[in-house]
Write an enzyme that holds these catalytic residues in place. Structure first.
Site, PDB file in Angstrom:
ATOM      1  N   ARG A 177       6.880  25.262  97.588  1.00  0.00           N
ATOM      2  CA  ARG A 177       6.807  24.022  98.379  1.00  0.00           C
ATOM      3  C   ARG A 177       8.135  23.803  99.080  1.00  0.00           C
ATOM      4  O   ARG A 177       8.917  22.922  98.736  1.00  0.00           O
ATOM      5  CB  ARG A 177       6.371  22.875  97.488  1.00  0.00           C
ATOM      6  CG  ARG A 177       4.875  23.010  97.259  1.00  0.00           C
ATOM      7  CD  ARG A 177       4.253  21.825  96.653  1.00  0.00           C
ATOM      8  NE  ARG A 177       2.853  21.756  97.080  1.00  0.00           N
ATOM      9  CZ  ARG A 177       1.970  20.939  96.567  1.00  0.00           C
ATOM     10  NH1 ARG A 177       2.319  20.100  95.628  1.00  0.00           N
ATOM     11  NH2 ARG A 177       0.736  20.947  97.006  1.00  0.00           N
TER      12      ARG A 177
ATOM     13  N   SER B  17      -2.183  21.851  99.573  1.00  0.00           N
ATOM     14  CA  SER B  17      -2.171  20.611 100.354  1.00  0.00           C
ATOM     15  C   SER B  17      -3.373  20.538 101.286  1.00  0.00           C
ATOM     16  O   SER B  17      -4.052  19.509 101.345  1.00  0.00           O
ATOM     17  CB  SER B  17      -0.885  20.496 101.177  1.00  0.00           C
ATOM     18  OG  SER B  17       0.201  20.302 100.316  1.00  0.00           O
TER      19      SER B  17
ATOM     20  N   TYR C 269       6.122  18.241  91.608  1.00  0.00           N
ATOM     21  CA  TYR C 269       5.053  18.222  90.603  1.00  0.00           C
ATOM     22  C   TYR C 269       5.412  17.335  89.422  1.00  0.00           C
ATOM     23  O   TYR C 269       6.584  17.063  89.167  1.00  0.00           O
ATOM     24  CB  TYR C 269       4.798  19.642  90.101  1.00  0.00           C
ATOM     25  CG  TYR C 269       4.129  20.524  91.118  1.00  0.00           C
ATOM     26  CD1 TYR C 269       2.807  20.309  91.481  1.00  0.00           C
ATOM     27  CD2 TYR C 269       4.815  21.570  91.712  1.00  0.00           C
ATOM     28  CE1 TYR C 269       2.185  21.122  92.413  1.00  0.00           C
ATOM     29  CE2 TYR C 269       4.209  22.396  92.645  1.00  0.00           C
ATOM     30  CZ  TYR C 269       2.889  22.169  92.993  1.00  0.00           C
ATOM     31  OH  TYR C 269       2.277  22.957  93.911  1.00  0.00           O
TER      32      TYR C 269
ATOM     33  N   ASP D  50       0.574  26.008 103.044  1.00  0.00           N
ATOM     34  CA  ASP D  50       0.332  25.358 101.755  1.00  0.00           C
ATOM     35  C   ASP D  50      -1.155  25.038 101.583  1.00  0.00           C
ATOM     36  O   ASP D  50      -1.639  23.994 101.999  1.00  0.00           O
ATOM     37  CB  ASP D  50       1.194  24.084 101.693  1.00  0.00           C
ATOM     38  CG  ASP D  50       1.155  23.418 100.332  1.00  0.00           C
ATOM     39  OD1 ASP D  50       0.259  23.757  99.534  1.00  0.00           O
ATOM     40  OD2 ASP D  50       2.015  22.564 100.071  1.00  0.00           O
TER      41      ASP D  50
ATOM     42  N   GLN E  78       5.270  24.998 104.704  1.00  0.00           N
ATOM     43  CA  GLN E  78       4.306  23.893 104.741  1.00  0.00           C
ATOM     44  C   GLN E  78       2.995  24.270 105.438  1.00  0.00           C
ATOM     45  O   GLN E  78       1.925  23.882 104.993  1.00  0.00           O
ATOM     46  CB  GLN E  78       4.924  22.666 105.405  1.00  0.00           C
ATOM     47  CG  GLN E  78       5.575  21.767 104.373  1.00  0.00           C
ATOM     48  CD  GLN E  78       6.216  20.530 104.966  1.00  0.00           C
ATOM     49  OE1 GLN E  78       6.059  20.244 106.148  1.00  0.00           O
ATOM     50  NE2 GLN E  78       6.939  19.803 104.146  1.00  0.00           N
TER      51      GLN E  78
END
Ligand code: NAD
Length: 379
Positions: free
Chosen positions: A122, A133, A230, A130, A127
């Site tokens: 992450r 996500s 997390y 990901d 991004q």
């Protein structure tokens, strides 16, 4: 020329790892693209659209894989596909790294370089790759829409000549990517929304979406965020205090959406059977953690069940219930990941093995399971 191939996924997986859009993008970087006929059907991408984008249809997975340099998958390859994989091929997918170990071992033994998208670091640069996500966001949305469709009452408050319809009360447990989208979606539908999390960063995010934040905010809560954003597993003392708070809050809720996860651990049990029994008949729980054991006592993974008039939805592939968007975003995540591996000038693979993104996602190479998080594990 680099050859990129995608196949049809197994029965319970409607998503596809390649779309007409990404086929075109791969063509534009000089790659040849093969797809198994029908691979996109369940995501509503007909073969004709792939062909228009310059991809080549073949009749079987075996044919699609025969000349592949790079294989794109949603889930793990089937037994038939494993037999067609060759040493040195690149395989990228959501390979369920903590799932059944024998399957992972068989995959490693093919000699492919296997990358699992769930391990994407992450970091800002990653991004666009990901997948957790992109898929969780859609899952959070769909959980609320599914709950609303099943609910025998309305979400928004309505003032009518026949009297007032009260707004539904929605409680979201776990305010990460899925949870925050669930909060936003429930708010858009007019519900009165509250949410909980163990990470302090979640408080402001929940409040900024117009929902109430409900949590045990003690010293442990202030330390609960681990690397990468997390959550940590909470102590038994914290869990007890959290359960007391949840028990008193949940009785007044119409809809509960649970999304709480801790990386590499079974989902924390947050809602007991006794708590479910305090909810009004007609209430709905959507347990998005079902695949990892569930946040709710009594959730049956993959099933919709009833407990004393409360419906518990335990869908295990929520993103797959909105496959059109889920496939589009997932395929874009894969394109962003694969594109830097292709040397356009030389027309070959140029993988930077020491890059953080490559090293972070590579789980098998040269016949061995190589990822530090999986070495020595027999799970
Ligand atoms: P996740 O799917 O692992 O977990 C879902 C949520 O459950 C998390 O918010 C977690 O804190 C919560 N949770 C865990 N145990 C709980 C408990 N006992 N009670 C209540 N809630 C509990 O998490 P996620 O959705 O993938 O993301 C977590 C965070 O990571 C995001 O909110 C964001 O800040 C960060 N993130 C960063 C990037 C990036 O930097 N590229 C990308 C995505 C997300």
């Amino acid at each position: 020329m680099i050859t990129i191939s995608a196949t049809r996924e197994e029965e319970g997986e409607p998503r596809v790892a390649l779309t007409p859009e990404t086929s075109k993008k791969f063509r534009s970087i000089g790659a040849r693209v093969f797809f198994e006929a029908g691979a996109g059907e369940r995501s509503f991408f007909p073969d004709a659209l792939f062909k228009e984008a310059g991809a080549i249809a073949v009749a079987s997975a075996t044919e699609a894989l025969a000349e592949a340099d790079i294989v794109l998958k949603v889930g793990r390859p089937s037994a038939q596909e494993l037999a067609a994989l060759k040493p040195g091929m690149v395989l990228a997918g959501m390979l369920d790294p903590f799932g059944p170990r024998e399957g992972l071992q068989s995959l490693a033994e093919t000699g492919v370089s296997a990358f699992t998208m769930e391990f994407m670091p992450r970091i800002t640069r990653a991004q666009s790759m990901d997948v957790l996500s992109s898929q969780s966001n859609l899952a959070g949305y769909k959980a609320v829409v599914d709950a609303a469709a099943h609910f025998a009452r309305a979400f928004p408050m309505m003032m009518t000549a026949a009297g007032t319809v009260p707004a539904a009360r929605v409680f979201v447990m776990g305010a990460g990517v899925a949870g925050l989208q669930a909060v936003a979606t429930a708010r858009r539908l007019g519900a009165v929304v509250s949410a909980t999390d163990v990470r302090p960063a979640a408080k402001e995010q929940v409040q900024s979406l117009g929902a109430k934040f409900v949590a045990v905010e003690d010293e442990e809560f202030k330390q609960a965020e681990a690397a990468g954003g997390y959550a940590k597993e909470m102590s038994p003392e914290y869990q007890k205090k959290q359960a007391e708070l949840v028990a008193s809050h949940i009785a007044g809720q119409d809809i509960v959406i649970t999304t709480a996860l801790i990386p590499g651990r079974p989902a924390p049990k947050l809602v007991t059977r006794a708590m479910v029994e305090t909810m009004k008949p007609g209430s709905i729980i959507v347990d998005l953690a079902a695949e990892r054991g569930g946040n709710v006592e009594g959730t049956k993974p993959g099933e919709v069940t009833q407990h004393g008039g409360v419906t518990i939805m335990g869908f295990t592939n929520m993103a797959g219930r909105i496959p059109g968007n889920a496939s589009s975003l997932y395929a874009r995540n894969l394109y962003a990941f694969i594109e830097p591996m292709v040397d356009r000038k030389e027309n070959n693979l140029a993988i930077k093995w020491d890059d953080e993104i490559i090293a972070g996602t590579l789980i098998a190479k040269d016949g061995q399971i190589v990822h530090p998080r999986l070495k020595g594990s027999s799970a």
